[in-house]
Design an enzyme around this catalytic site. Structure first.
Site, mmCIF file in Angstrom:
data_model
loop_
_atom_site.group_PDB
_atom_site.id
_atom_site.type_symbol
_atom_site.label_atom_id
_atom_site.label_comp_id
_atom_site.label_asym_id
_atom_site.label_seq_id
_atom_site.Cartn_x
_atom_site.Cartn_y
_atom_site.Cartn_z
ATOM 1 N N ASP A 1 0.841 -1.023 0.039
ATOM 2 C CA ASP A 1 -0.062 0.069 0.016
ATOM 3 C C ASP A 1 0.587 1.254 0.092
ATOM 4 O O ASP A 1 1.858 1.378 0.868
ATOM 5 C CB ASP A 1 -0.849 -0.041 1.295
ATOM 6 C CG ASP A 1 -1.583 -1.089 1.494
ATOM 7 O OD1 ASP A 1 -1.602 -2.183 0.722
ATOM 8 O OD2 ASP A 1 -2.220 -1.253 2.739
ATOM 9 N N GLU B 1 -10.635 -2.367 4.782
ATOM 10 C CA GLU B 1 -9.314 -1.948 4.844
ATOM 11 C C GLU B 1 -9.241 -0.205 4.484
ATOM 12 O O GLU B 1 -9.945 -0.114 3.445
ATOM 13 C CB GLU B 1 -8.347 -2.754 4.294
ATOM 14 C CG GLU B 1 -8.352 -4.291 4.718
ATOM 15 C CD GLU B 1 -7.230 -5.223 4.046
ATOM 16 O OE1 GLU B 1 -6.592 -5.997 4.800
ATOM 17 O OE2 GLU B 1 -6.742 -4.900 2.992
#
Ligand code: FRU
Length: 515
Positions: free
Chosen positions: A62, A234
């Protein structure tokens, strides 16, 4: 040195079964290595994108802590400095002044006694609300400490992100007994005069408020019964945007990554359009409505840059170009993981409601290295023009005429190709990577991905950016987007437009090299 791709037309000639390999050989022989590093360090140079950020080596997932300060865009990222698997998470760091050229810096955050350093965001504390900065400004990064349990922590930097101090008062938010409890993102909510932190807690987003960025009070939750729940939630993100550029007509967008349960399998990004009053989020679409930010397989954990100067005014984001279904099987070496192009995000009114739009940031045009233009008729099974290049930025506008599909074959070699385009009968944008290359990644990687694209009866408009192993397709005004990884064969350097089911008139096809 980077080897820019110069697109060159090579006549009206079909590539499938053609001689694309010979034309491409020179490009690949030149190889590619990020500045200052020898090409030999890259066992798979043909998959190393030129204009997408990849770490020099090892695992990345990420984007984290995207923040602008003093003319620098910071891009931290989930990083394993010791290997190519998801383990021992740190925050890597890269910096750019133009969102195109990234300089990789030393690792910013390392695991401590609270655990590994998982995802989160960063803000500029302009007025030193936190008291860390002798009056400010300074940077504060919020992240999840992932040890025996997941808790939220912060670190501060008074030297533009070059060095960081982990706060001795960590964690700032303890674990309430929820296993998946992570990915804090902080925004300043001007109307209610507070810092707001949101995080993902299993099947919902929890919101907290603070005046000093250290003490957080939980104020609301959003999630159960809304949108997609095929997997854990998330990486939340929240921002306000004007609809069709009208500053008096704004909406809040809550963005949630979900894994698995995405439209192309595995992980994906959904979003909700509504209101946020500083305490809670209220969606405007019906609860059963799921809106996907991207119809492809490889756009995840997207985050937007905080503190972009007001005179710039853009909301820009980037996502991780991979998918938890196969991220650890992607055979690039010595790196694994790429970021999407930074994209400008907007909202537009459609027949279905207010929807997100995305386009590559304008700065990408600064990375263009050459240009070919073509216009003419595309006949099914007929010969169109062909171009070469493995890093290309393509704009196509066509009157579909009698054709049912208008598209492009990209990264095409003797035995491989990826198809992108618009299926007019189905009202869909598509990327078909069934024949992307000879490498097997995992079962299910060879697939066709689609996203609804209703653009009235107007012309077909496509923006397609291919960059060696990345394909990003923006349909219409960017209200449909598909992001896919591909692993083309060594000879895959051809691109050509095509039509199915009839004849389309291409009013303009512009092929730019990228380098
Ligand atoms: C999303 C994610 C986050 C987590 C991080 C760990 O891809 O699973 O929820 O913080 O990756 O690397």
């Amino acid at each position: 040195m980077n080897t820019p791709d110069q697109p060159h037309r090579i006549g009206r000639r079909l590539f499938i079964g053609g001689t694309g390999a010979a034309v491409g050989a020179g490009l690949f022989a030149a190889g590619f290595a990020p500045a200052g590093r020898p090409a030999a360090a890259d066992p798979t140079p043909r998959w190393r994108p030129l204009v997408h950020f990849t770490p020099e080596r090892n695992w990345m997932n990420d984007p984290n802590g995207l923040v602008h300060l003093d003319g620098e865009f910071h891009q931290f990222f989930q990083y394993n400095p010791g290997g190519k698997d998801h383990a021992d998470m740190h925050w890597g760091h890269s910096v750019s002044t133009d969102l195109v050229h990234w300089e990789e810096r030393p690792v910013a955050l390392e695991p401590d006694e609270l655990g590994e350093v998982y995802s989160g965001g960063a803000v500029v504390d302009h007025d030193d609300d936190s008291g860390f900065f002798d009056g400010g400004p300074g940077l504060i990064a919020f992240y999840t400490s992932a040890g025996d349990e997941q808790v939220q922590s912060l670190a501060h930097s008074d030297d533009s992100g070059r060095s960081w101090t982990m706060y001795e008062g960590n964690p700032v938010i303890g674990n309430p007994g929820i296993e998946d409890f992570r990915d804090p993102k902080v925004v300043w909510h001007a109307d209610s005069g507070a810092w707001v932190l949101m995080l993902a807690a299993d099947d919902r987003i929890l919101f907290y408020r603070s005046s000093d960025l250290r003490e957080w009070e939980e104020v609301s939750g959003f999630g159960p019964g809304h949108g997609a729940h095929g997997g854990v939630w998330e990486c939340p993100e929240l921002f306000e945007l004007p609809v069709d550029g009208d500053d008096r007509n704004t909406r809040w967008v809550l963005v949630v990554s979900i894994n698995p349960g995405g439209p192309a399998g595995g992980s994906a990004v959904q979003y909700f359009v509504g209101d946020f009053d500083g305490w809670g989020f209220t969606p405007h679409d019906p609860p059963e409505q799921t809106l996907w930010a991207d119809g492809g397989s490889d756009f995840y954990a997207v985050q937007s840059w905080s503190d972009v100067p007001e005179e710039d005014g853009r909301r820009m984001w980037t996502g991780w170009m991979s998918n938890w279904d196969y991220a650890e099987d992607v055979p690039t070496d010595p790196w694994r993981g790429a970021m999407s192009l930074p994209r400008e995000v907007g909202l537009t009114e459609t027949a279905d409601g207010i929807r997100l739009t995305q386009m590559p940031v304008a700065e990408i045009e600064g990375a263009r290295t050459g240009h070919e233009h073509w216009e003419g008729e595309l006949v099914e099974d007929g010969e169109g023009p062909a171009f070469t290049g493995t890093s290309l930025d393509v704009e196509l506008e066509a009157d579909p005429g009698s054709a049912s599909v208008v598209g492009l074959e990209v990264l095409t070699g003797q035995d491989c190709r990826t198809l992108v385009g618009v299926d007019l009968d189905a009202g869909e944008l598509f990327v078909d990577r069934t024949e992307h290359g000879s490498v097997e990644v995992t079962e299910g990687f060879r697939a066709r991905h689609t996203m609804r694209l209703e653009d009235g009866d107007g012309p077909v408009r496509l923006r397609v950016v291919v960059d060696r192993s990345t394909v990003e397709v923006f349909g219409g005004r960017g209200q449909a987007v598909i992001t896919d990884l591909v692993l083309p064969d060594a000879d895959a350097d051809a691109l050509r437009p095509y039509a199915e089911g009839g004849t389309a008139h291409v009013t303009s096809l512009d092929v730019h090299g990228l380098g």
